[in-house]
Scaffold this motif. Structure first.
Motif, mmCIF file in Angstrom:
data_model
loop_
_atom_site.group_PDB
_atom_site.id
_atom_site.type_symbol
_atom_site.label_atom_id
_atom_site.label_comp_id
_atom_site.label_asym_id
_atom_site.label_seq_id
_atom_site.Cartn_x
_atom_site.Cartn_y
_atom_site.Cartn_z
ATOM 1 N N TRP A 1 -14.547 10.403 -10.450
ATOM 2 C CA TRP A 1 -13.849 10.449 -9.161
ATOM 3 C C TRP A 1 -12.642 9.527 -9.249
ATOM 4 N N LEU A 2 -11.467 10.110 -9.156
ATOM 5 C CA LEU A 2 -10.220 9.360 -9.206
ATOM 6 C C LEU A 2 -9.826 9.025 -7.772
ATOM 7 N N MET A 3 -9.888 7.744 -7.439
ATOM 8 C CA MET A 3 -9.684 7.309 -6.058
ATOM 9 C C MET A 3 -8.198 7.082 -5.801
ATOM 10 N N ILE A 4 -7.557 8.152 -5.362
ATOM 11 C CA ILE A 4 -6.123 8.127 -5.085
ATOM 12 C C ILE A 4 -5.778 7.048 -4.059
ATOM 13 N N GLY A 5 -6.595 6.937 -3.021
ATOM 14 C CA GLY A 5 -6.335 5.959 -1.974
ATOM 15 C C GLY A 5 -6.384 4.533 -2.480
ATOM 16 N N ALA A 6 -7.259 4.267 -3.438
ATOM 17 C CA ALA A 6 -7.336 2.932 -4.032
ATOM 18 C C ALA A 6 -6.138 2.675 -4.940
ATOM 19 N N ALA A 7 -5.786 3.668 -5.746
ATOM 20 C CA ALA A 7 -4.629 3.516 -6.642
ATOM 21 C C ALA A 7 -3.354 3.260 -5.858
ATOM 22 N N ASN A 8 -3.226 3.884 -4.694
ATOM 23 C CA ASN A 8 -2.026 3.737 -3.874
ATOM 24 C C ASN A 8 -1.887 2.357 -3.234
ATOM 25 N N ARG A 9 -2.927 1.530 -3.374
ATOM 26 C CA ARG A 9 -2.843 0.158 -2.864
ATOM 27 C C ARG A 9 -3.096 -0.862 -3.980
ATOM 28 N N ASP A 10 -2.792 -0.479 -5.190
ATOM 29 C CA ASP A 10 -2.977 -1.379 -6.329
ATOM 30 C C ASP A 10 -1.843 -2.405 -6.349
ATOM 31 N N PRO A 11 -2.144 -3.703 -6.237
ATOM 32 C CA PRO A 11 -1.092 -4.713 -6.181
ATOM 33 C C PRO A 11 -0.306 -4.864 -7.481
ATOM 34 N N SER A 12 -0.823 -4.301 -8.582
ATOM 35 C CA SER A 12 -0.059 -4.363 -9.829
ATOM 36 C C SER A 12 1.118 -3.384 -9.816
ATOM 37 N N VAL A 13 1.130 -2.468 -8.853
ATOM 38 C CA VAL A 13 2.187 -1.460 -8.747
ATOM 39 C C VAL A 13 2.977 -1.629 -7.457
ATOM 40 N N PHE A 14 2.292 -1.964 -6.371
ATOM 41 C CA PHE A 14 2.925 -2.054 -5.050
ATOM 42 C C PHE A 14 2.858 -3.493 -4.537
ATOM 43 N N GLU A 15 4.004 -4.046 -4.227
ATOM 44 C CA GLU A 15 4.046 -5.392 -3.664
ATOM 45 C C GLU A 15 3.450 -5.373 -2.253
ATOM 46 N N ASP A 16 2.558 -6.353 -2.004
ATOM 47 C CA ASP A 16 1.918 -6.457 -0.688
ATOM 48 C C ASP A 16 1.395 -5.084 -0.249
ATOM 49 N N PRO A 17 0.491 -4.471 -1.016
ATOM 50 C CA PRO A 17 0.135 -3.057 -0.825
ATOM 51 C C PRO A 17 -0.594 -2.748 0.469
ATOM 52 N N ASP A 18 -1.232 -3.748 1.079
ATOM 53 C CA ASP A 18 -1.969 -3.493 2.312
ATOM 54 C C ASP A 18 -1.103 -3.656 3.551
ATOM 55 N N THR A 19 0.192 -3.788 3.340
ATOM 56 C CA THR A 19 1.150 -3.847 4.442
ATOM 57 C C THR A 19 1.898 -2.523 4.533
ATOM 58 N N LEU A 20 1.949 -1.957 5.723
ATOM 59 C CA LEU A 20 2.732 -0.746 5.956
ATOM 60 C C LEU A 20 4.191 -1.149 6.114
ATOM 61 N N ASP A 21 5.046 -0.664 5.224
ATOM 62 C CA ASP A 21 6.472 -1.015 5.245
ATOM 63 C C ASP A 21 7.278 0.267 5.092
ATOM 64 N N LEU A 22 7.843 0.744 6.199
ATOM 65 C CA LEU A 22 8.554 2.025 6.180
ATOM 66 C C LEU A 22 9.850 1.969 5.398
ATOM 67 N N ARG A 23 10.278 0.778 5.014
ATOM 68 C CA ARG A 23 11.483 0.660 4.190
ATOM 69 C C ARG A 23 11.153 0.577 2.703
ATOM 70 N N ARG A 24 9.886 0.690 2.374
ATOM 71 C CA ARG A 24 9.476 0.560 0.975
ATOM 72 C C ARG A 24 10.097 1.672 0.133
ATOM 73 N N ARG A 25 10.729 1.289 -0.977
ATOM 74 C CA ARG A 25 11.279 2.254 -1.931
ATOM 75 C C ARG A 25 11.218 1.655 -3.327
ATOM 76 N N PRO A 26 10.890 2.418 -4.342
ATOM 77 C CA PRO A 26 10.256 3.741 -4.244
ATOM 78 C C PRO A 26 8.761 3.563 -3.988
ATOM 79 N N THR A 27 8.109 4.606 -3.547
ATOM 80 C CA THR A 27 6.689 4.458 -3.249
ATOM 81 C C THR A 27 5.808 4.720 -4.475
ATOM 82 N N ARG A 28 6.159 5.666 -5.321
ATOM 83 C CA ARG A 28 5.386 5.985 -6.532
ATOM 84 C C ARG A 28 3.925 6.308 -6.229
ATOM 85 N N HIS A 29 3.645 6.779 -5.025
ATOM 86 C CA HIS A 29 2.254 7.064 -4.684
ATOM 87 C C HIS A 29 1.734 8.265 -5.463
#
Length: 395
Positions: free
Chosen positions: A308-336
């Motif tokens: 089971w590949l947990m897409i939702g978990a990968a999309n909040r991985d701090p090694s890829v996304f800075e402050d991943p548990d914060t919703l930031d509509l100006r975030r670019r790029p998302t790489r989700h």
């Protein structure tokens, strides 16, 4: 023994993100008895598995192999149709079918649908009252009408499509959902067979007619495959967009400062949709099986293992996304990874990226409203993540 990482419990279905974090930190490739397979949560591992040819999308057979013989015998039509979905195929069959279907979802063609999509959105919103349920009154009918028109079936039947789709989604719950899923699969197939017969007599400018033309030109798309994948398109083509809209508005309500920013800067709508897809996407997990044994994160994945590949978990991985548990509509790029990666990248991604911003922009143009954030009722699995109701009240 209690599994602290059990994602099947009601509390985890209501909010899986704390468990995702623990899994990434403590056991990123985790064997789960409740899932009957491996749970993978780190971005790099999920991305690798989505592209790795040693992983197979052909999971229909594996699902039924674990079922009691009497259940397998009773659900042969469901098994057969499920196995013909391109989503459940590996190359070369997947490549062959996807190449035909994807023509209708090319970004250049989908962009041309924008005026019609906006008209559908405007017509739908004109029919709602001052207070309405976002899911029932907006997020369900709009994507269903759009995909119905694209496919070439009667948009007036969107309520039937929704019920059939809900029943098909019950497959994610295992054997207890197979009976109703099979009934609706058969009804949906016969409905589409009748429409196909009409298109053979009188082709139109729709996807069904295009697929029939490809079949008749000898491009190796038999009627069984054609019908099964039309069911898939009708199902997946609106189910995920419904949850994109619902989850997106829910998170904007939970983050009023981001909603205020979006109202003040409407040019952020497109990147906002990408960030909402990352932060709380409509697809939280996808399943694969191991074709050839290999090691992942120090764990031995054996041939035949479910993963089971947990897409939702990968999309909040701090090694890829800075402050991943914060919703930031100006975030670019998302790489989700919400649309996947590799050969099974979502064929409808371009449509979602047109449809989502149009719906969001139209909702923001309404008089101010608030979301009733009472007790939320979530769908009973993480594959299709969304609430069943979301009341909006004009402020």
């Amino acid at each position: 023994m209690h599994d602290p990482f059990d994602l099947t419990q009601p509390a985890a279905l209501a909010d899986p993100f704390p468990i995702y974090k623990r899994l990434r930190d403590e056991d990123p490739v985790h064997w789960s008895d409740s899932y009957g397979g491996w749970i993978v949560t780190r971005y790099d591992d999920v991305a690798r598995c989505l592209k790795d040819p040693r992983m197979s999308a052909r999971r229909a057979e594996a699902m039924w192999d674990r079922m009691p013989p009497e259940l397998r015998a009773a659900t042969v039509p469901l098994q057969r149709a499920f196995s013909l979905w391109m989503l459940m195929m590996d190359p070369p069959d997947h490549t062959r079918i996807r190449s035909l279907v994807s023509r209708a979802f090319a970004p250049s063609l989908v962009q041309g649908l924008a005026p019609r999509i906006r008209a559908i959105v405007d017509e739908t919103l004109a029919g709602v009252g001052a207070d309405f349920d976002l899911i029932k009154d907006v997020a369900q009918p709009i994507p269903a009408i759009v995909i119905a028109e694209l496919l070439g079936v009667d948009p007036a039947d969107h309520a039937r499509f929704k019920q059939w789709s809900d029943d098909l989604a019950m497959m994610e719950l295992g054997p207890r959902g197979f009976g109703q899923a099979q009934t609706s699969m058969i009804e949906m197939t016969e409905y589409l067979r009748a429409v196909l017969d009409e298109r053979r007599r009188a082709p139109r400018a729709d996807l069904l007619s295009q697929l029939l033309a490809a079949e008749e030109a000898g491009q190796f798309l038999g009627e069984e495959e054609l019908l099964a994948n039309c069911v898939l398109i009708l199902f997946a083509g609106h189910e995920t967009t419904t949850n994109l809209i619902g989850n997106g508005i829910l998170e904007l309500a939970r983050h009023p400062e981001q909603l205020a920013r979006l109202r003040a800067e409407p040019e952020l709508v497109e990147p906002a949709v990408e960030e909402l897809l990352r932060f709380h996407g409509p697809i939280q997990r996808v399943r694969r099986s191991v074709k050839e044994a290999f090691e992942l994160g120090g764990k031995p994945l054996a041939t035949g293992d479910a993963v089971w590949l947990m897409i939702g978990a990968a999309n909040r991985d701090p090694s890829v996304f800075e402050d991943p548990d914060t919703l930031d509509l100006r975030r670019r790029p998302t790489r989700h990874l919400t649309f996947g990666l590799g050969p099974h990248f979502c064929v409808g991604a371009a449509l979602a990226r047109v449809e989502g911003p149009i719906v969001l922009r139209a909702l923001l143009e309404l008089p101010p409203f608030r979301v009733e954030l009472g007790a939320l009722r979530w769908r009973p699995d993480l594959s299709f993540r969304g609430v069943t109701s979301l009341p909006l009240v004009r402020a």
